[in-house]
Design an enzyme around this catalytic site. Structure first.
Site, mmCIF file in Angstrom:
data_model
loop_
_atom_site.group_PDB
_atom_site.id
_atom_site.type_symbol
_atom_site.label_atom_id
_atom_site.label_comp_id
_atom_site.label_asym_id
_atom_site.label_seq_id
_atom_site.Cartn_x
_atom_site.Cartn_y
_atom_site.Cartn_z
ATOM 1 N N SER A 146 5.663 4.922 8.908
ATOM 2 C CA SER A 146 5.194 4.941 7.627
ATOM 3 C C SER A 146 6.005 5.140 6.323
ATOM 4 O O SER A 146 6.771 6.368 6.246
ATOM 5 C CB SER A 146 3.935 5.668 7.196
ATOM 6 O OG SER A 146 3.372 5.261 5.854
ATOM 7 N N LYS A 206 5.572 3.859 17.079
ATOM 8 C CA LYS A 206 5.578 2.805 16.163
ATOM 9 C C LYS A 206 6.687 2.933 15.274
ATOM 10 O O LYS A 206 6.802 3.891 14.903
ATOM 11 C CB LYS A 206 3.994 2.839 15.324
ATOM 12 C CG LYS A 206 4.038 1.665 14.355
ATOM 13 C CD LYS A 206 2.640 1.485 14.037
ATOM 14 C CE LYS A 206 2.468 0.213 13.323
ATOM 15 N NZ LYS A 206 0.980 0.045 12.727
ATOM 16 N N PHE A 263 -1.725 8.227 4.311
ATOM 17 C CA PHE A 263 -2.484 8.750 5.355
ATOM 18 C C PHE A 263 -3.785 9.556 5.013
ATOM 19 O O PHE A 263 -3.970 10.472 5.354
ATOM 20 C CB PHE A 263 -1.597 9.810 6.188
ATOM 21 C CG PHE A 263 -0.480 9.290 6.945
ATOM 22 C CD1 PHE A 263 -0.550 7.743 7.484
ATOM 23 C CD2 PHE A 263 0.470 9.942 7.675
ATOM 24 C CE1 PHE A 263 0.561 7.067 7.857
ATOM 25 C CE2 PHE A 263 1.429 9.374 8.556
ATOM 26 C CZ PHE A 263 1.620 8.007 8.615
ATOM 27 N N ASN A 288 0.826 -1.259 -0.042
ATOM 28 C CA ASN A 288 0.067 -0.120 -0.107
ATOM 29 C C ASN A 288 0.972 1.213 -0.181
ATOM 30 O O ASN A 288 2.019 1.370 0.452
ATOM 31 C CB ASN A 288 -1.131 0.067 1.265
ATOM 32 C CG ASN A 288 -0.231 0.822 2.355
ATOM 33 O OD1 ASN A 288 -0.529 1.901 2.399
ATOM 34 N ND2 ASN A 288 0.233 -0.142 3.449
ATOM 35 N N ASN A 343 5.689 -1.576 11.673
ATOM 36 C CA ASN A 343 4.972 -0.928 10.754
ATOM 37 C C ASN A 343 5.512 -1.768 9.289
ATOM 38 O O ASN A 343 5.791 -2.699 9.371
ATOM 39 C CB ASN A 343 5.477 0.564 10.301
ATOM 40 C CG ASN A 343 4.202 1.365 9.914
ATOM 41 O OD1 ASN A 343 3.488 0.753 8.853
ATOM 42 N ND2 ASN A 343 3.923 2.594 10.286
ATOM 43 N N MET A 372 -0.887 4.297 0.723
ATOM 44 C CA MET A 372 -2.211 5.027 0.924
ATOM 45 C C MET A 372 -1.915 6.549 1.179
ATOM 46 O O MET A 372 -2.661 7.529 0.877
ATOM 47 C CB MET A 372 -2.936 4.523 2.140
ATOM 48 C CG MET A 372 -3.468 2.943 1.795
ATOM 49 S SD MET A 372 -4.575 2.904 0.256
ATOM 50 C CE MET A 372 -5.905 3.666 1.042
ATOM 51 N N ASN A 431 5.218 6.153 3.442
ATOM 52 C CA ASN A 431 4.319 6.703 2.227
ATOM 53 C C ASN A 431 4.166 8.160 2.352
ATOM 54 O O ASN A 431 3.569 8.775 1.758
ATOM 55 C CB ASN A 431 2.902 5.993 2.268
ATOM 56 C CG ASN A 431 3.188 4.430 1.788
ATOM 57 O OD1 ASN A 431 3.923 4.063 0.994
ATOM 58 N ND2 ASN A 431 2.340 3.526 2.653
ATOM 59 N N THR A 432 4.867 8.588 3.427
ATOM 60 C CA THR A 432 4.655 10.143 3.682
ATOM 61 C C THR A 432 6.374 10.706 3.514
ATOM 62 O O THR A 432 7.105 10.038 4.276
ATOM 63 C CB THR A 432 4.174 10.586 5.012
ATOM 64 O OG1 THR A 432 2.785 10.259 5.008
ATOM 65 C CG2 THR A 432 4.511 11.783 5.169
#
Length: 349
Positions: free
Chosen positions: A181, A215, A118, A114, A244, A116, A183-184
């Protein structure tokens, strides 16, 4: 029935669309009037309870952040048998996330990729919604996972996290700072100790009275994991969530073309099992027994949940296997844990 339904129907749908369809049904459980009946069928047995973070968890098994990004289905998810539900990741500023498609199944690997980004309605909208959730009798333990808004520069991250913490910490049974994450842009850089220490110190002060956890990523080196664990203890945080998603693509069964077509993003599911378990062992070896360690990554069966508990996890979370196992997954875990414990008692007698 669910494996057939997944193969015949859900696997043919766009993964994000399939998620939204399933999510809508779970969200509707309380209002349909069947949630309480479902809960009777799925509820953990009393012997499974865990006391941690000053809270009582009906089951050691809960749902990781990512499934319910805005706290819209907490009650329905609790009725499916999860001992706690961690919502989010929620950001101070509402944001749509990354462009679609951004969710990809690797079915033969029991995995998902993924990116995504956030996607969520923002902390203020979540505050209003979660205030209602907190008032519902019999709800599951509520964790709230917060992250950096995409529009916020990394150097301004602390203020961004504090804005979310101010709104959401009073509503959380526990609060999680997500710095892991992939993804940022720039987010994982916050795991560097010189950035992580002041961030966690500031959020801890803002969230005073609410248990605080951080996390972390599975892609940290063993030394980095140990240093972060020692920092958590030194700052007086209440726990660590490990781990994560990963940016690694090592050991996948899926052909290289399929993996390449999915592109960038975090990999979750069965391929994370070994690394997540290793990180759990590293953390538990250097923190006090009373520190809450929530293990997540590559967990699908009751045996794997039991393995994490034996390895020192206080609680265990899952998410990706929910897509492959279906709505009764938490019940399967809870009943499986009962069987394992019954077997242990019989062996000891």
């Amino acid at each position: 029935m669910y494996p057939f339904f997944f193969t015949a129907v859900l696997s043919r749908l766009d993964p994000e669309r399939a998620h939204h369809l399933a999510f809508s049904v779970i969200r509707a459980l309380p209002s349909l009037g069947v949630g309480r009946l479902v809960r009777r069928f799925t509820a953990p047995t009393p012997g499974q309870g865990v006391d941690a973070l000053g809270l009582h968890f009906d089951s050691p098994f809960g749902l990781a952040a990512g499934f319910d990004k805005d706290g819209k289905a907490v009650i329905g998810l609790g009725q499916l048998g999860f001992g706690h539900v961690e919502v989010g990741t929620i950001t101070a500023v509402a944001q749509p996330g990354n462009p679609k498609p951004r969710l990809f199944r690797l079915i033969n690997d029991r995995a998902v990729i993924n990116r995504m980004g956030f996607n969520n309605d923002g902390a203020e909208a979540a505050r209003v919604r979660l205030a209602r959730v907190r008032a519902v009798p019999g709800r599951p333990v509520l964790g709230i996972n917060i992250g950096k808004s995409r529009v916020t520069a990394v150097e301004d991250a602390t203020a961004d996290y504090l804005a979310s913490a101010a709104l959401l910490a009073p509503l959380a049974d526990y609060l999680v700072v997500n710095v892991s994450s992939p993804n940022t842009p720039g987010l994982r850089g916050l795991q560097e100790l010189d950035q992580l220490a002041p961030l966690l110190r500031a959020v801890k002060a803002e969230a005073a009275g609410t248990p605080l956890l951080v996390k972390i990523a599975p892609d940290l080196s063993d030394g980095e994991v140990t240093r972060i664990a020692e920092l958590v203890v030194g700052l007086g945080l209440d726990g660590i969530i490990a781990t994560n998603t990963t940016i690694s693509r090592a050991g996948l069964v899926a052909d290289a073309g399929t993996v390449a077509a999915a592109g960038a993003g975090g990999l979750s599911g069965a391929p994370l099992h070994a690394r997540s378990l290793a990180v759990l062992s590293l953390i538990r070896a250097c923190v006090p027994r009373e520190l809450c360690v929530i293990s997540v990554g590559g967990v699908e069966t009751a045996e794997q949940v039991a393995e994490r508990l034996v390895a020192g996890a206080t609680l265990v979370q899952g998410y990706t296997a929910f897509l492959y196992r279906g709505p009764l997954w938490a019940r399967q875990i809870n009943r499986g844990l009962d069987r394992i414990r019954a077997g242990e008692r019989a062996a000891a007698s």
